[in-house]
Design a protein around this motif. Sequence first.
Motif, PDB file in Angstrom:
ATOM      1  N   ARG A  28      84.527  13.237 -28.846  1.00 24.68           N
ATOM      2  CA  ARG A  28      85.183  13.963 -30.039  1.00 24.68           C
ATOM      3  C   ARG A  28      86.476  14.455 -29.609  1.00 24.68           C
ATOM      4  N   ASN A  29      86.864  14.708 -28.360  1.00 19.70           N
ATOM      5  CA  ASN A  29      88.300  15.069 -27.888  1.00 19.70           C
ATOM      6  C   ASN A  29      89.128  13.981 -28.389  1.00 19.70           C
ATOM      7  N   GLU A  49      84.569  32.294 -25.028  1.00 21.09           N
ATOM      8  CA  GLU A  49      84.144  30.975 -25.270  1.00 21.09           C
ATOM      9  C   GLU A  49      84.522  30.050 -24.319  1.00 21.09           C
ATOM     10  N   ALA A  56      78.730  26.875 -30.946  1.00 16.21           N
ATOM     11  CA  ALA A  56      78.179  25.723 -30.547  1.00 16.21           C
ATOM     12  C   ALA A  56      76.852  25.666 -29.653  1.00 16.21           C
ATOM     13  N   ASP A  57      76.408  24.460 -29.085  1.00 17.97           N
ATOM     14  CA  ASP A  57      75.443  24.404 -28.306  1.00 17.97           C
ATOM     15  C   ASP A  57      74.150  25.218 -28.383  1.00 17.97           C
ATOM     16  N   LEU A  77      91.344  22.345 -30.068  1.00 13.62           N
ATOM     17  CA  LEU A  77      90.480  21.662 -29.124  1.00 13.62           C
ATOM     18  C   LEU A  77      89.190  22.048 -29.573  1.00 13.62           C
ATOM     19  N   PRO A  78      88.219  20.849 -29.683  1.00 12.30           N
ATOM     20  CA  PRO A  78      87.238  21.058 -30.695  1.00 12.30           C
ATOM     21  C   PRO A  78      86.336  22.128 -30.208  1.00 12.30           C
ATOM     22  N   GLU A  79      85.866  22.326 -29.077  1.00 14.02           N
ATOM     23  CA  GLU A  79      85.063  23.479 -28.871  1.00 14.02           C
ATOM     24  C   GLU A  79      84.880  23.623 -27.489  1.00 14.02           C
ATOM     25  N   LYS A  80      83.840  24.584 -26.909  1.00 19.50           N
ATOM     26  CA  LYS A  80      83.853  24.913 -25.582  1.00 19.50           C
ATOM     27  C   LYS A  80      82.842  23.603 -24.914  1.00 19.50           C
ATOM     28  N   PHE A  81      82.284  22.931 -25.957  1.00 15.04           N
ATOM     29  CA  PHE A  81      81.088  22.420 -25.126  1.00 15.04           C
ATOM     30  C   PHE A  81      81.316  21.431 -24.297  1.00 15.04           C
ATOM     31  N   PRO A  82      82.477  20.400 -24.433  1.00 16.69           N
ATOM     32  CA  PRO A  82      82.874  19.459 -23.512  1.00 16.69           C
ATOM     33  C   PRO A  82      83.018  19.897 -22.202  1.00 16.69           C
ATOM     34  N   PRO A  83      82.664  19.019 -21.059  1.00 16.70           N
ATOM     35  CA  PRO A  83      82.909  19.561 -19.871  1.00 16.70           C
ATOM     36  C   PRO A  83      84.659  19.994 -19.630  1.00 16.70           C
ATOM     37  N   SER A  84      84.676  20.731 -18.583  1.00 15.80           N
ATOM     38  CA  SER A  84      86.083  21.427 -18.398  1.00 15.80           C
ATOM     39  C   SER A  84      87.081  20.517 -17.657  1.00 15.80           C
ATOM     40  N   GLN A 137      92.834  23.227 -19.254  1.00 19.50           N
ATOM     41  CA  GLN A 137      91.481  22.654 -18.671  1.00 19.50           C
ATOM     42  C   GLN A 137      91.287  22.903 -17.229  1.00 19.50           C
ATOM     43  N   CYS A 177      83.150  27.858 -30.906  1.00 16.08           N
ATOM     44  CA  CYS A 177      82.475  27.507 -32.004  1.00 16.08           C
ATOM     45  C   CYS A 177      81.133  27.999 -31.945  1.00 16.08           C
ATOM     46  N   GLY A 227      71.961  21.631 -30.063  1.00 15.45           N
ATOM     47  CA  GLY A 227      72.281  20.274 -29.897  1.00 15.45           C
ATOM     48  C   GLY A 227      72.388  19.347 -31.140  1.00 15.45           C
ATOM     49  N   ARG A 273      75.294  15.280 -24.868  1.00 18.75           N
ATOM     50  CA  ARG A 273      76.007  15.980 -25.417  1.00 18.75           C
ATOM     51  C   ARG A 273      77.391  16.437 -24.882  1.00 18.75           C
ATOM     52  N   HIS A 322      76.730  19.037 -16.485  1.00 18.58           N
ATOM     53  CA  HIS A 322      77.536  19.156 -17.406  1.00 18.58           C
ATOM     54  C   HIS A 322      79.081  18.930 -16.920  1.00 18.58           C
ATOM     55  N   ASP A 343      76.898  20.963 -34.142  1.00 16.75           N
ATOM     56  CA  ASP A 343      77.432  21.932 -33.125  1.00 16.75           C
ATOM     57  C   ASP A 343      78.547  21.859 -32.455  1.00 16.75           C
ATOM     58  N   TYR A 344      79.140  20.684 -32.299  1.00 15.31           N
ATOM     59  CA  TYR A 344      80.465  20.483 -31.732  1.00 15.31           C
ATOM     60  C   TYR A 344      81.202  19.426 -32.295  1.00 15.31           C
ATOM     61  N   GLY A 345      82.489  19.747 -32.400  1.00 14.21           N
ATOM     62  CA  GLY A 345      83.647  18.971 -32.932  1.00 14.21           C
ATOM     63  C   GLY A 345      83.161  18.623 -34.290  1.00 14.21           C
ATOM     64  N   ARG A 366      89.873  26.401 -17.349  1.00 16.86           N
ATOM     65  CA  ARG A 366      88.358  26.442 -17.622  1.00 16.86           C
ATOM     66  C   ARG A 366      87.647  25.851 -16.694  1.00 16.86           C
ATOM     67  N   THR A 367      88.069  24.821 -15.616  1.00 14.09           N
ATOM     68  CA  THR A 367      87.299  24.295 -14.640  1.00 14.09           C
ATOM     69  C   THR A 367      86.976  25.250 -13.617  1.00 14.09           C
TER      70      THR A 367
END
Lengths: 297, 158
Positions: free
Chosen positions: A219-220, A123, B30-31, B83-90, A62, B28, B34, A212, A144, B38-40, A65-66
């Motif tokens: 979801r996580n 990705e 994704a995005d 890990l569901p996908e790339k859309f969640p912030p990092s 993580q 995924c 929206g 979103r 985001h 698209d996500y999860g 990614r950050t």
Amino acid sequence: MNTQSTLGELFELDLFGDAIERRYRRLRPEVETMPWGTLDTSAYPEHVVTAARRAWTGAAFQEHRTGASCALTLKALIEARAPVDLVAVACRFPLDEMVHVELCSRLAMELGGGSEIRYDPHELVYEPSRELSPLLVASELVVHNFCVGEALSIPLLRGASKAAAQPLTRAVLMRIVRDEALHGSFGWSYLAWASEHLSRDDRSHLSELAARSIRGILRNWDALALELRSDPQGRPKAHALGWMQTRDYLTLAARALESKVIAPLMRFGIDPLAHLGGAIEALAPSAGAMPNSEIAV
Amino acid sequence: MHEVQKKRASKRLLVAALGVATVSYMGCAADSDGTEEDYGSESLAEEAQPTNTAPASAEQSVDKAARINSDSDPQTTLGIQRLPEKFPPSGNLMAPPPPPTGNLMVPPPSGNLMAPPVLGPRVLTPSIPIPPPSGNLMAPPIRELEQLDQLEQIELAR
């Protein structure tokens, strides 16, 4: 590095060494002052240590990614001609994240080695459409990554550091919290500048995006909510290796989302709640045992 | 190995133990617009239940390979968390790991999961002009050079 396979690239990392490493150490000497070698895992069953290896490898990923998110945001800020001092402050963030990658990686190695993470480097992070204006690209990335991701990360990391009983896990988490404090406030400084340039449509667009982002995080956590329903008592002692009890974590997460993310966003006319449909309220678990209840947002 | 490479002593920072708590993070579709899909869309619970619905995209192949790689028992697929996908912030949110129910020690890969390198004919792509690198080289402005040339010529004419 020969890590490519049909399952994606294997998340493993190296240091360059020699003079480059010495230069890096001079930039961030605190890494070597951590109490490395003090981690005692003998009191924990093997499956807990394995879970800790996975948690810390995941934390390193993580942070990795950050780092990419911060670098991408930095480019967008320059393209949007954000104020030079604001951009200059953000230049430190990718370095901070690389330090955190090292801290989390070394902790995973002290626990017995990394776990297996396979991923697609293309990705790694969210990238806005290039059809948007430079200002909106920068705004999307800041909302985001900073107004949601980093702002939420700080109270959760602080909570985890308070729950961590081992000196090494606590020291690593405290170090990360100290660095992230600036990251968490950066988003609001950016919006204070960008706000006067954003139209009503832009704010509406950013409201949807923030929703979103938040929904992606929720979801996580689905697996955690499932766990809480199946095992409401929690797992004694496991949190000592660096994470909070699930109930505490979800309670803190719900509170932090409301007070550290949604409320400040709304002050800038960005309202994700309209797009979330009660998802935040559903996150907070019902009342029950609170092993780490001294933790406050 | 190249001589320059021999001299440098790089250090391994993070080494993954293959098969230990495998996580597949393959992004995924994704995005794009929206929408919820698209996500999860493939949550942990769904992950443990293979479906028969093709088409087999690259992503689904990855899932399938990961499942085969671990075990058909949903208890052990806990280690194959997507890990569901790339859309969640990092940001690093330090979420507690999923509960240690069942066997977290996923067996190491059996069978050949490492795809052989593609040894097909080399494809030559046409060279595409790209912008020059962005370093500040402090070249004098061309217009000024032209003016200097003109001045020089005037001087010479005199």
